[in-house]
Design a protein around this motif. Sequence first.
Motif, PDB file in Angstrom:
ATOM      1  N   GLN A 213       0.879  -1.164   0.000  1.00  0.00           N
ATOM      2  CA  GLN A 213       0.000   0.000   0.000  1.00  0.00           C
ATOM      3  C   GLN A 213       0.913   1.210   0.000  1.00  0.00           C
ATOM      4  O   GLN A 213       1.393   1.663   1.030  1.00  0.00           O
ATOM      5  N   THR A 214       1.212   1.722  -1.189  1.00  0.00           N
ATOM      6  CA  THR A 214       2.211   2.768  -1.300  1.00  0.00           C
ATOM      7  C   THR A 214       1.649   4.114  -0.856  1.00  0.00           C
ATOM      8  O   THR A 214       0.463   4.380  -1.009  1.00  0.00           O
ATOM      9  N   GLY A 215       2.506   4.938  -0.305  1.00  0.00           N
ATOM     10  CA  GLY A 215       2.090   6.242   0.204  1.00  0.00           C
ATOM     11  C   GLY A 215       2.608   7.366  -0.664  1.00  0.00           C
ATOM     12  O   GLY A 215       2.469   7.353  -1.886  1.00  0.00           O
ATOM     13  N   THR A 216       3.259   8.316  -0.040  1.00  0.00           N
ATOM     14  CA  THR A 216       3.699   9.508  -0.762  1.00  0.00           C
ATOM     15  C   THR A 216       5.068   9.336  -1.410  1.00  0.00           C
ATOM     16  O   THR A 216       5.418  10.110  -2.295  1.00  0.00           O
ATOM     17  N   ASN A 217       5.860   8.362  -0.980  1.00  0.00           N
ATOM     18  CA  ASN A 217       7.218   8.198  -1.502  1.00  0.00           C
ATOM     19  C   ASN A 217       7.191   7.328  -2.754  1.00  0.00           C
ATOM     20  O   ASN A 217       7.460   6.127  -2.714  1.00  0.00           O
ATOM     21  N   LEU A 218       6.858   7.934  -3.873  1.00  0.00           N
ATOM     22  CA  LEU A 218       6.752   7.179  -5.114  1.00  0.00           C
ATOM     23  C   LEU A 218       8.112   6.723  -5.613  1.00  0.00           C
ATOM     24  O   LEU A 218       8.218   5.671  -6.258  1.00  0.00           O
ATOM     25  N   ASP A 219       9.169   7.500  -5.348  1.00  0.00           N
ATOM     26  CA  ASP A 219      10.511   7.096  -5.773  1.00  0.00           C
ATOM     27  C   ASP A 219      10.912   5.784  -5.108  1.00  0.00           C
ATOM     28  O   ASP A 219      11.553   4.930  -5.724  1.00  0.00           O
ATOM     29  N   GLN A 220      10.540   5.621  -3.851  1.00  0.00           N
ATOM     30  CA  GLN A 220      10.837   4.383  -3.136  1.00  0.00           C
ATOM     31  C   GLN A 220      10.102   3.214  -3.788  1.00  0.00           C
ATOM     32  O   GLN A 220      10.678   2.139  -3.996  1.00  0.00           O
ATOM     33  N   ALA A 221       8.832   3.410  -4.130  1.00  0.00           N
ATOM     34  CA  ALA A 221       8.059   2.355  -4.772  1.00  0.00           C
ATOM     35  C   ALA A 221       8.644   1.997  -6.136  1.00  0.00           C
ATOM     36  O   ALA A 221       8.707   0.818  -6.506  1.00  0.00           O
ATOM     37  N   VAL A 222       9.096   2.992  -6.895  1.00  0.00           N
ATOM     38  CA  VAL A 222       9.702   2.737  -8.197  1.00  0.00           C
ATOM     39  C   VAL A 222      10.974   1.917  -8.036  1.00  0.00           C
ATOM     40  O   VAL A 222      11.226   0.968  -8.798  1.00  0.00           O
ATOM     41  N   SER A 223      11.778   2.254  -7.033  1.00  0.00           N
ATOM     42  CA  SER A 223      13.002   1.491  -6.770  1.00  0.00           C
ATOM     43  C   SER A 223      12.684   0.037  -6.442  1.00  0.00           C
ATOM     44  O   SER A 223      13.311  -0.887  -6.961  1.00  0.00           O
ATOM     45  N   TRP A 224      11.703  -0.170  -5.574  1.00  0.00           N
ATOM     46  CA  TRP A 224      11.314  -1.545  -5.227  1.00  0.00           C
ATOM     47  C   TRP A 224      10.814  -2.302  -6.448  1.00  0.00           C
ATOM     48  O   TRP A 224      11.105  -3.491  -6.619  1.00  0.00           O
ATOM     49  N   ALA A 225      10.051  -1.632  -7.309  1.00  0.00           N
ATOM     50  CA  ALA A 225       9.505  -2.293  -8.492  1.00  0.00           C
ATOM     51  C   ALA A 225      10.606  -2.662  -9.478  1.00  0.00           C
ATOM     52  O   ALA A 225      10.606  -3.753 -10.050  1.00  0.00           O
ATOM     53  N   GLN A 226      11.551  -1.768  -9.679  1.00  0.00           N
ATOM     54  CA  GLN A 226      12.607  -1.999 -10.662  1.00  0.00           C
ATOM     55  C   GLN A 226      13.664  -2.973 -10.165  1.00  0.00           C
ATOM     56  O   GLN A 226      14.212  -3.754 -10.947  1.00  0.00           O
ATOM     57  N   GLU A 227      13.942  -2.955  -8.863  1.00  0.00           N
ATOM     58  CA  GLU A 227      15.054  -3.731  -8.341  1.00  0.00           C
ATOM     59  C   GLU A 227      14.638  -5.028  -7.637  1.00  0.00           C
ATOM     60  O   GLU A 227      15.420  -5.993  -7.610  1.00  0.00           O
ATOM     61  N   ASP A 228      13.423  -5.059  -7.091  1.00  0.00           N
ATOM     62  CA  ASP A 228      13.068  -6.173  -6.214  1.00  0.00           C
ATOM     63  C   ASP A 228      11.816  -6.936  -6.617  1.00  0.00           C
ATOM     64  O   ASP A 228      11.397  -7.849  -5.928  1.00  0.00           O
TER      65      ASP A 228
END
Length: 270
Positions: A213-228
């Motif tokens: 459930q992603t919040g305001t830190n979209l850069d963090q979510a993008v990193s998780w999606a691309q790397e993990d």
Amino acid sequence: MTQKELRAAMRSGRRVYGTLVSSDAPHWPDYVRTIGLDYVFIDTEHIALDRKQMSWMCKAYAAMGLPPIVRITSPDPYLASVAIDAGAAGVMVPYVETVEQVKALHGAVKLRPIKGERLQRILDGEEVAPKLANYLQRTAGENILIINVESRPALENLDAILSVEGLDGVLIGPHDLSCSLDIPEEYDSPEFDAAARTIFRKARQHGVAAGIQTGTNLDQAVSWAQEDGLNLLQSADVAAMQMLLTAQVGELRTKLGDKKESDGTGGMAI
């Protein structure tokens, strides 16, 4: 997107996007379907929706090609059955920590309407007669089972949990997980980041969808999606409304000289 297409996309690693829908207002689905989502998430754990409201919402969104995933209030197989009966494409189950819980939920979601002693024998390994097996696959095989991983015990049991037949996805409950890790709401902390990455990587290794459930830190979510391997992403309509209106009202107050300090209260814990 159909229920079958959503389940296939989740398990294959394709990224799918959804949002928590909190309103049962009749006009709300018309707005939601313009956003570009793959599914909707209807939360009965934290939001006061009764069975009738839940069913109306499920039927409406399913008819629009937005498979509804319903989060029930506890890891109770009977509540999972209620959600499926209401028209849910799948269920999301909060605070799951054991293999036994996942097996019972698998029975409720993927083997319905079998219950009781017969269901337990099947879950224990009893072979299912061909006619019944075909029937169950046709009527319930595409139902989606997602569990919330939101505690240290769940993290410690993750490999065994991910090995249970019938599990389609795991979704981090960030608020509860951070509290269980003794770092409440410190979502940018190295410890939370490491825990999230572990969950995403292990899930994808097992062919299970991995989400948050992603919040305001979209850069963090993008990193998780691309790397993990994070591939099940969702926000919440109420959170988006709060952020947008907070910014807009703040801008108006500033321009008109009526700026008001924040009262420090947060949003809904997911």
